[in-house]
Write an enzyme that holds these catalytic residues in place. Structure first.
Site, PDB file in Angstrom:
ATOM      1  N   ASP A   5      20.179  46.301  45.328  1.00  0.00           N
ATOM      2  CA  ASP A   5      21.233  47.199  45.799  1.00  0.00           C
ATOM      3  C   ASP A   5      20.730  48.122  46.919  1.00  0.00           C
ATOM      4  OD1 ASP A   5      23.318  49.070  45.963  1.00  0.00           O
ATOM      5  OD2 ASP A   5      23.648  49.063  43.796  1.00  0.00           O
ATOM      6  N   HIS A  47      22.779  50.601  48.530  1.00  0.00           N
ATOM      7  CA  HIS A  47      23.641  51.777  48.764  1.00  0.00           C
ATOM      8  C   HIS A  47      22.811  53.059  48.620  1.00  0.00           C
ATOM      9  CE1 HIS A  47      26.614  48.640  47.689  1.00  0.00           C
ATOM     10  NE2 HIS A  47      27.400  49.296  48.544  1.00  0.00           N
TER      11      HIS A  47
END
Ligand code: B12
Length: 148
Positions: free
Chosen positions: A13, A15
Site C-alpha cells: 500500500d 497511500h
C-alpha cells in the site's frame, strides 16, 4: 517519559497522506514517532518496535488488502517477545461493508483497537493515551507485587 510509537502503512500500500497527518498529530501530542512510511513489511514493524523499545504499533492500510497483509502479524510480535499496544486503521476492507464486522475481524486477529477511515486523529490519540496510561499503571502494580 516520552512514549515511542511505530507508525507505517503495511504491505504494498502506497497511500501516504493519512500517516503523515497521524505522525504530525502524534508528535504534537508529545509522542516520539518512528514513521516507517508506506509499503512496510511486517518484519519492519516488528524490528522497529524492538529496536526502539516502542509502547505502541500503529498500522495503516487504505487499499483494501489489510486482512491478507496482517495475517500472522501478532504471531511475529509474540515471537519477538514484544509487549506493545497495536492499533490498525484506514480502509480495511474492499468496499465499505459493515465496519463492525471488519472491526470484529481485526480484534480477533489481535489488534487492541480498530479504526475506520472517518477517524479523527485526536480520537485515536485519546484512546492511545488512555491505553498506555492503563498499561503503565498495571506494570507499576505488578512491580509492587514483585517487590512486596
Ligand atoms: C489519493 C489516493 C490515491 C493515491 C495515493 C497517493 C499517495 N502517495 O498517497 C494513488 C493515486 C497513488 C492511489 C492509488 C491506489 N488507490 Co487510492 N485513494 C486515494 C484517495 C482518493 C485519498 C486517500 C487520502 O489521501 N485520503 C486523505 C487522508 C487524510 O485520509 P486517509 O488516508 O483515509 O487517512 C485517515 C484515516 O483513514 C485514518 N487512518 C488511516 N490509517 C490509520 C491508522 C490508524 C492506526 C488510525 C488510528 C487511523 C488511520 O486517519 C487518517 C488521517 O485522518 C482514496 C479515497 C478516499 N477519499 O479516501 C483512494 C482509495 C484509498 N484508493 C483506493 C484504491 C483501490 C487504490 C488502488 C488499489 C487503485 C488501483 N487499482 O491502482 C491504488 C493502490 C496503490 C497502492 N499500491 O497503494 C480505494 C481503496 C478501496 C478499498 N479499501 O476498498 C480508495 C478508498 C478509493 C475508492 N473509493 O475506491 N490512491
Amino acid at each position: 517519559m516520552t512514549q515511542t510509537v511505530i507508525l507505517g502503512v503495511i504491505g504494498s500500500d502506497a497511500h501516504v497522506v493519512g500517516i503523515t497527518i497521524l505522525e504530525q498529530a502524534l508528535e504534537a501530542a508529545g509522542f516520539d514517532v518512528v514513521n516507517l512510511g508506506v509499503q512496510s513489511s511486517q518484519e519492519e514493524f516488528v524490528e522497529a518496535a524492538s529496536a526502539n523499545d516502542a509502547e505502541a504499533v500503529l498500522v495503516s492500510s487504505l487499499y483494501g488488502h489489510a486482512k491478507q497483509d496482517c495475517e500472522g502479524f501478532h504471531r511475529r510480535i509474540a515471537e519477538a517477545d514484544l509487549d506493545v499496544t497495536t492499533y490498525i486503521g484506514g480502509n480495511l476492507a474492499v468496499g465499505q461493508d459493515d465496519f463492525e464486522e471488519t472491526r470484529a475481524f481485526f480484534r480477533e486477529m489481535g489488534f487492541d483497537r480498530v479504526f475506520d477511515s472517518e477517524t479523527d486523529p485526536e480520537e485515536a490519540i485519546d484512546a492511545l493515551m488512555a491505553d498506555l496510561d492503563m498499561r503503565s499503571t498495571e506494570s507499576e502494580r505488578e512491580g509492587h507485587a514483585v517487590s512486596a
